[in-house]
Design an enzyme around this catalytic site. Structure first.
Site, PDB file in Angstrom:
ATOM      1  N   ASP A  69      -9.001  -0.731   6.270  1.00 53.82           N
ATOM      2  CA  ASP A  69      -8.885  -2.046   6.997  1.00 53.82           C
ATOM      3  C   ASP A  69      -7.546  -2.521   7.528  1.00 53.82           C
ATOM      4  OD1 ASP A  69     -11.507  -3.228   6.440  1.00 53.82           O
ATOM      5  OD2 ASP A  69     -11.337  -3.288   4.373  1.00 53.82           O
ATOM      6  N   LYS A  71       0.924  -1.271  -0.016  1.00 58.59           N
ATOM      7  CA  LYS A  71      -0.096  -0.021   0.000  1.00 58.59           C
ATOM      8  C   LYS A  71       0.802   1.465  -0.157  1.00 58.59           C
ATOM      9  CE  LYS A  71      -4.296  -1.785   0.547  1.00 58.59           C
ATOM     10  NZ  LYS A  71      -5.487  -1.107  -0.440  1.00 58.59           N
TER      11      LYS A  71
END
Length: 377
Positions: free
Chosen positions: A113, A75
């Site tokens: 998340d 990410k």
């Protein structure tokens, strides 16, 4: 041609026309930006012959994102590029080749998340900005603690991921805030697009690493875990923007508890699905990104949904082979096992154009992150 569904209960759809779909490539300067970051180095592409035997293919590789720019997931690639672009635009510096902070601190807001929020928080801290991260119900306390350790404000939302996104968007309406979200919707598409562009570095590395391993024609199958679909969009963009060569089959893998991309592909339109509990928390998303959807609908060859048990077994298998993988990262192996090895696999192999000589690349998108407070992986 309409989608062909598997005759067995496996949640699976295959789309024969996807390999002919084409799109524009990602910007070429993304890799240069990442290469200039202090902690940048390509993540490993590990060949695992025993997995090739298990999957019935010629060669199998795992792109190991368990340590990327000091964080245990891919990410950081998207977050770093998007934060750089957003702050450069806000400060009026345009598109400088190196990270440029805004003249006055702002709050970078996001919902997550786990891994995306931590990456945004890390970039905020490095650039002297603030971060406010919204996390949905069910996110593991260790993931929350890891975000807090990046000096971010964390708001825990008593609801699913989509509700966390809604609350983050409301909070980002403040004049000193910027929403850095990896899912898009009508009216909010530019920053999610930058995040997708950031992921292109991962795909460029795979090209170089496969060539170094003697794979001349590229992979036959690339399996990618999917939440809202941003990484899958980057993978589709990379492989479907090439004017020539043999395009690979692209397989998305989701939890059965949150198979929004599979359901959307099956119906031929973007839809939301109710989500349940899953150990694949980073994939527990009920709505595909509107930015990603045209690419997923156009360029994904197949989609499959797997159970938590499938993911846990795949993570254990990767661990035994020396690859650190969390439940989301292991989904790529779990999905490939289901498609290529379970009952009915012969038909699915034929539909995907795979044989005993094919090369498979699995994207292991996260590590186990055993110590979330560590500044490095």
């Amino acid at each position: 041609m309409p989608p062909l569904t598997s005759p067995r209960p496996l949640p699976f759809v295959v789309r024969p026309a996807a390999r002919t779909w084409r799109c524009e490539p990602a910007p070429a300067d993304v890799r240069d930006f990442h290469s200039a970051l202090p902690d940048y180095s390509p993540t490993p592409l590990t060949e695992l012959p025993s997995l090739a035997t298990e999957l019935g293919v010629g060669r199998a590789f795992v792109k190991d994102e368990s340590c990327r720019l000091g964080l245990p997931a891919f990410k950081a690639l998207g977050a770093s590029w998007a934060v750089h672009r957003a702050l450069a635009e806000r400060s009026g510096t345009g598109e400088e080749p190196a990270p440029t902070p805004a003249p006055a601190p702002v709050t970078l807001v996001t919902a997550t998340d786990g891994n995306h929020g931590r990456a945004v928080a890390r970039m905020a801290h490095l650039l002297g900005q603030r971060a406010h991260v919204f996390v949905p119900q069910g996110v593991h306390p260790r993931a929350v603690a890891a975000i807090v350790a990046e000096q971010a404000e964390v708001t825990e939302v008593p609801g699913p991921y989509d509700e966390a996104v809604r609350q983050a968007a409301r909070a980002a309406a403040a004049p000193d805030a910027v929403l850095i979200q990896d899912t898009g919707w009508p009216g909010y598409e530019r920053i999610p697009g930058w995040i997708v562009e950031g992921y292109s570095t991962l795909c460029t590395e795979i090209d170089e690493q496969l060539a170094a391993a003697g794979v001349v024609e590229g992979p036959g199958l690339v399996a990618v875990p999917v939440g809202v679909g941003s990484l899958a969009q980057a993978v589709v963009t990379h492989y479907r923007s090439r004017p020539s060569g043999r395009p690979p089959a692209l397989l998305s893998v989701e939890p059965e508890a949150a198979a929004c991309v599979l359901e959307s592909l099956t119906l031929g339109k973007l839809v939301s699905v109710p989500t349940g509990d899953t150990i694949m928390a980073g994939l527990n998303c009920g709505t595909p990104s509107s930015v990603a959807w045209p690419h997923l609908h156009g360029g994904l060859d197949a989609a499959v949904a797997v159970t938590d048990a499938d993911s846990a077994r795949a993570a254990a298998r990767l661990a035994a082979l020396g690859v650190s993988s969390g439940p989301c990262g292991a989904a790529a192996l779990a999905g490939s096992r289901a498609v290529l090895s379970d009952v009915g696999s012969a038909e699915r192999r034929t539909a995907l154009g795979l044989d005993a000589a094919s090369v498979v690349v699995l994207l292991n998108t996260e590590g186990t992150a055993a110590n979330p407070h560590s500044p490095t992986c």
